[in-house]
Write an enzyme that holds these catalytic residues in place. Structure first.
Site, PDB file in Angstrom:
ATOM      1  N   ALA A   1      -3.327 -30.487  10.615  1.00 38.74           N
ATOM      2  CA  ALA A   1      -3.709 -31.610   9.760  1.00 38.74           C
ATOM      3  C   ALA A   1      -2.642 -32.686   9.773  1.00 38.74           C
ATOM      4  CB  ALA A   1      -3.964 -31.123   8.336  1.00 38.74           C
TER       5      ALA A   1
ATOM      6  N   ASP B   1       4.414 -28.161  -8.811  1.00 41.89           N
ATOM      7  CA  ASP B   1       5.210 -28.528  -7.651  1.00 41.89           C
ATOM      8  C   ASP B   1       6.680 -28.442  -8.028  1.00 41.89           C
ATOM      9  OD1 ASP B   1       4.185 -30.310  -4.956  1.00 41.89           O
ATOM     10  OD2 ASP B   1       6.339 -30.296  -5.371  1.00 41.89           O
TER      11      ASP B   1
ATOM     12  N   TYR C   1       4.815 -17.921  10.606  1.00 44.18           N
ATOM     13  CA  TYR C   1       3.804 -18.699   9.882  1.00 44.18           C
ATOM     14  C   TYR C   1       2.423 -18.050  10.012  1.00 44.18           C
ATOM     15  CZ  TYR C   1       1.044 -22.714   8.359  1.00 44.18           C
ATOM     16  OH  TYR C   1       0.171 -23.534   7.695  1.00 44.18           O
TER      17      TYR C   1
ATOM     18  N   THR D   1      -0.395 -34.375   8.047  1.00 46.03           N
ATOM     19  CA  THR D   1       0.330 -34.254   6.784  1.00 46.03           C
ATOM     20  C   THR D   1       1.800 -34.599   7.000  1.00 46.03           C
ATOM     21  OG1 THR D   1       0.878 -31.931   7.186  1.00 46.03           O
ATOM     22  CG2 THR D   1      -1.213 -32.385   6.037  1.00 46.03           C
TER      23      THR D   1
ATOM     24  N   ASP E   1       8.188 -23.359  -9.807  1.00 47.53           N
ATOM     25  CA  ASP E   1       8.647 -22.690  -8.596  1.00 47.53           C
ATOM     26  C   ASP E   1       7.798 -21.442  -8.430  1.00 47.53           C
ATOM     27  OD1 ASP E   1       9.908 -21.267  -6.608  1.00 47.53           O
ATOM     28  OD2 ASP E   1      11.884 -21.239  -7.561  1.00 47.53           O
TER      29      ASP E   1
ATOM     30  N   LYS F   1      -0.065 -16.636   6.997  1.00 47.09           N
ATOM     31  CA  LYS F   1      -1.407 -17.168   6.746  1.00 47.09           C
ATOM     32  C   LYS F   1      -2.498 -16.134   7.023  1.00 47.09           C
ATOM     33  CE  LYS F   1      -0.294 -21.160   5.154  1.00 47.09           C
ATOM     34  NZ  LYS F   1      -0.579 -21.516   3.740  1.00 47.09           N
TER      35      LYS F   1
ATOM     36  N   ASN G   1      -2.307 -23.912  -2.923  1.00 49.76           N
ATOM     37  CA  ASN G   1      -2.077 -24.723  -1.739  1.00 49.76           C
ATOM     38  C   ASN G   1      -0.608 -24.763  -1.299  1.00 49.76           C
ATOM     39  OD1 ASN G   1      -2.715 -27.120   0.172  1.00 49.76           O
ATOM     40  ND2 ASN G   1      -1.154 -27.938  -1.213  1.00 49.76           N
TER      41      ASN G   1
END
Length: 251
Positions: free
Chosen positions: A178, A38, A145, A180, A53, A149, A80
């Site tokens: 979701a 991360d 987006y 999140t 990164d 995906k 992810n």
């Protein structure tokens, strides 16, 4: 407590928060040692947290080297990490298209190729990529987006074909909307957050947002050695949004 991941080592990118944190927790409950990649790893609850990164190849390779140095192996990669984008086809300039595709698509390739030498010698190698309902359904104001995906889902199938005979399974999870932190920020910026949340919930046939834990369970299935005949799929976790066409209530 399940122990299907006992003895295995996993990397979860973007694992410090949101879906990544839930996936990390689930794999650890199953017995895996999990390293989180991360850009802000300080809050990660993992066996190893590495500042990586995924848009930088040297950073990715150093992260993989750190995992293997710490644990001696690498068996599972969960790609992810990703970023969002809003708007129609005219809403984002070339620089933003390049930025989102670099993170969401090329980032998957960077991490996977760095892990390949270690996955090739694993007895239970698996890659799970986070795609989205946006890859299989046309959603308004999500052009960039959705393109990213959709590319992840196509890349998943190509990777599965390339590496199945090396013993590496590659699958994708396709979450619906979701619950999140990213969705939370999106709702907070809306003119009417409550109405926007209700609209997002209503478009999923089960009438609510998908939970991070539900996505994590799907990832655990796809990554598990118990799913040895599952490869090249996109597993929808979307309350039926991908395939169901319900009649309006009362009709």
């Amino acid at each position: 407590m399940t122990t299907e991941f006992e003895g295995l080592v996993a990397v979860v990118t973007g694992g410090a928060s949101g879906l990544g944190a839930a996936i990390t927790a689930r794999l650890r409950r199953g017995g895996a040692r999990v390293a989180v990649f991360d850009v802000r790893p300080d809050d990660a609850d993992a066996d190893l947290a590495v500042a990586v990164d995924i848009t930088d190849d040297a950073s990715v390779r150093a992260g993989v080297d750190a995992v293997v140095a710490a644990f001696g192996r690498l068996d599972i990669v969960v790609n992810n990490a990703g970023i969002g984008a809003q708007g129609d086809i005219a809403a984002n300039d070339d620089a933003e298209w390049a930025r989102v595709l670099d993170v969401n698509v090329v980032g998957v390739a960077r991490v996977s190729r760095a892990a390949l030498p270690h996955l090739r010698v694993s007895p239970a190698a698996a890659i799970v990529n986070t795609s989205s309902i946006a890859a299989t359904a046309g959603l308004p104001q999500r052009a960039l987006y959705s393109a990213s995906k959709g590319a992840v889902l196509s890349l998943t199938r190509a990777m599965a074909a390339d590496h199945i005979r090396e013993g590496i399974r590659v699958n994708a999870v396709n979450p619906g909307t979701a619950d999140t932190p990213w969705i939370g920020r999106l709702l907070a910026s809306a003119a009417d957050p409550e109405a926007e949340r209700a609209a997002l919930e209503a478009r999923q046939p089960h009438g609510r947002l998908v939970s991070a834990d539900e996505v994590a369970e799907a990832v655990a299935y796809l990554a598990s050695p118990l799913a040895g005949s599952t490869t090249g799929i996109g597993l929808a976790v979307d309350g039926g949004m991908q395939g169901l066409r319900l009649r309006p209530i009362g009709s």
